[in-house]
Design an enzyme around this catalytic site. Structure first.
Site, PDB file in Angstrom:
ATOM      1  N   LYS A 114      32.667  43.995  36.584  1.00 38.36           N
ATOM      2  CA  LYS A 114      33.883  43.258  36.219  1.00 38.36           C
ATOM      3  C   LYS A 114      34.088  43.158  34.716  1.00 38.36           C
ATOM      4  O   LYS A 114      35.216  43.065  34.243  1.00 38.36           O
ATOM      5  CB  LYS A 114      33.881  41.866  36.854  1.00 38.36           C
ATOM      6  CG  LYS A 114      34.096  41.933  38.354  1.00 38.36           C
ATOM      7  CD  LYS A 114      34.573  40.624  38.940  1.00 38.36           C
ATOM      8  CE  LYS A 114      34.999  40.864  40.386  1.00 38.36           C
ATOM      9  NZ  LYS A 114      35.478  39.669  41.054  1.00 38.36           N
ATOM     10  N   LYS A 197      34.847  49.781  46.094  1.00 37.56           N
ATOM     11  CA  LYS A 197      35.206  48.943  47.232  1.00 37.56           C
ATOM     12  C   LYS A 197      36.651  48.475  47.132  1.00 37.56           C
ATOM     13  O   LYS A 197      37.192  48.333  46.034  1.00 37.56           O
ATOM     14  CB  LYS A 197      34.253  47.749  47.348  1.00 37.56           C
ATOM     15  CG  LYS A 197      34.578  46.592  46.448  1.00 37.56           C
ATOM     16  CD  LYS A 197      33.718  45.385  46.803  1.00 37.56           C
ATOM     17  CE  LYS A 197      34.225  44.162  46.063  1.00 37.56           C
ATOM     18  NZ  LYS A 197      35.369  43.527  46.724  1.00 37.56           N
ATOM     19  N   LYS A 200      40.588  42.777  45.614  1.00 34.29           N
ATOM     20  CA  LYS A 200      41.818  42.091  45.216  1.00 34.29           C
ATOM     21  C   LYS A 200      42.160  42.382  43.774  1.00 34.29           C
ATOM     22  O   LYS A 200      43.315  42.381  43.378  1.00 34.29           O
ATOM     23  CB  LYS A 200      41.626  40.573  45.334  1.00 34.29           C
ATOM     24  CG  LYS A 200      41.643  40.065  46.734  1.00 34.29           C
ATOM     25  CD  LYS A 200      41.731  38.546  46.703  1.00 34.29           C
ATOM     26  CE  LYS A 200      40.479  37.939  47.250  1.00 34.29           C
ATOM     27  NZ  LYS A 200      39.568  37.477  46.197  1.00 34.29           N
TER      28      LYS A 200
END
Ligand code: ATP
Ligand code: MG
Length: 332
Positions: A114, A197, A200
């Protein structure tokens, strides 16, 4: 009779509930409502580890609550609440920050993913995210935590933190949580990249199927999903090295409650020109009742707030004794 197991799991109320969340997590939440005392929460404190427009976040919290209820989470059988309405989460997180080690957090792959190349510019919250997650779980003495494959490492960290706290302070306060992984689809991948993956926070909306997508959008996304030119094999082992094909077969299997082998038995020898429309139809049909209910619930924000308020009340009650004991163990 022994006490039913405590089950807890959360989801960030950012963006839309997508097929990965649904198949990887929520479908199991729904089933587990009969298996223990379930706490399901909107991880709105986790959401603020990155910038979110406040009005958008507020709307998303209700949208996610609506999506969960539409997907089968029943506020009468499970405690459904928002983290931010239960201050014990933030408090215990701080207490556990004294036990969590920098070296442990440095190993967390989600932070690496992230924060990307901009590690120095990532927030402290994003880095400490797994400690808050440990608090979420440990507060309720939860032993069973249904999560997707991507959260396994964070759960292991929660166990390490719990064990070290118990040892350092000579208490038997925290129960060690077990991740419950598996379920219909532990890891649904992006429609654009079989190695990443479905998420969102992926900037491309084409990468995921949202529970709010209408039939046309679902069909278009599946039609454009990345694949390869080979026909489908008759054996799941032959999907090795074909991550996109494997993913689409996995999605079909999870939606149909079948094994990948059974799905391949139906489509072996055929190309994606045949398989994709079948997958699109199955997806649309499975999501239709959920989407219909979601639209109805979303029209009544007052009722959603009321349900979340009741859930938070119960969560605060259950969390209070463990938090008090943590303060006490520390000498505070
Ligand atoms: P974000 O990108 O904001 O982290 P997310 O899509 O990863 O969003 P989360 O709110 O982090 O969603 O996770 C909610 C639950 O859904 C967790 O239990 C997580 O393990 C599960 N989950 C998330 N993505 C997938 C996926 N692609 N396949 C299976 N399970 C998933
Ligand atoms: Mg995530």
């Amino acid at each position: 009779m022994s006490k039913p197991p405590v089950i807890i799991s959360g989801i960030q109320p950012t963006g839309n509930l997508h097929l990965g969340n649904y198949l990887g997590a929520i479908k199991r939440w729904v089933r587990m409502q009969d298996e223990g005392d379930c706490f399901f929460f909107l991880a709105d404190l986790h959401a603020v580890t990155v910038y979110n427009d406040p009005a958008e976040l507020r709307a998303n919290i209700r949208a996610m609550a609506a999506a969960l209820i539409a997907a089968g989470v029943d506020p009468a059988r499970a405690t459904l609440f928002r983290q931010a309405q239960v201050p014990a989460h933030a408090e215990l997180c701080w207490l556990l920050n004294g036990t969590a080690r920098i070296g442990w957090l440095n190993r967390m792959t989600q932070f690496k993913e992230k924060s990307g190349k901009n590690r120095e510019g990532a927030s402290i919250g994003l880095y400490a995210y797994p400690v808050l997650q440990a608090a979420d779980v440990l507060l309720y003495q939860a032993t069973r935590v249904p999560v997707g494959e991507d959260q396994k490492q964070h759960l292991e960290l929660a166990r390490d933190i719990a064990a070290k706290f118990n040892t350092d302070y000579g208490v038997a306060l925290f129960a060690l949580p077990e991740p419950i992984i598996g379920g219909p689809a532990a890891r649904v991948m992006s429609l654009r990249d079989g190695q990443a993956k479905m998420s969102k926070s992926d900037p491309s909306d084409q990468s995921r199927i949202n529970l709010t997508d209408d039939a046309d959008a679902v069909a278009a996304k599946i039609r454009k999903a990345k694949t390869d030119p080979e026909p489908l094999p008759d054996d799941p082992a032959l999907l090795d090295g074909r991550p996109e094909a494997r993913n689409l077969i996995g999605i079909y299997a999870a939606l149909a409650d079948e094994t990948p082998a059974a799905v391949l038995a139906k489509f072996a020898g055929q190309g994606f020109g045949t398989f994709k429309p079948a997958l699109a139809e199955l997806t649309v049909e499975t999501l239709r009742p959920i989407k219909d209910m979601l639209d109805r619930l979303a029209a009544d924000p007052g009722e959603l707030d009321r349900l979340l308020g009741l859930g938070a009340e119960r969560a605060r009650e259950v969390a209070a004794p463990t938090l008090a004991k943590a303060y006490e163990a520390l000498g505070l």
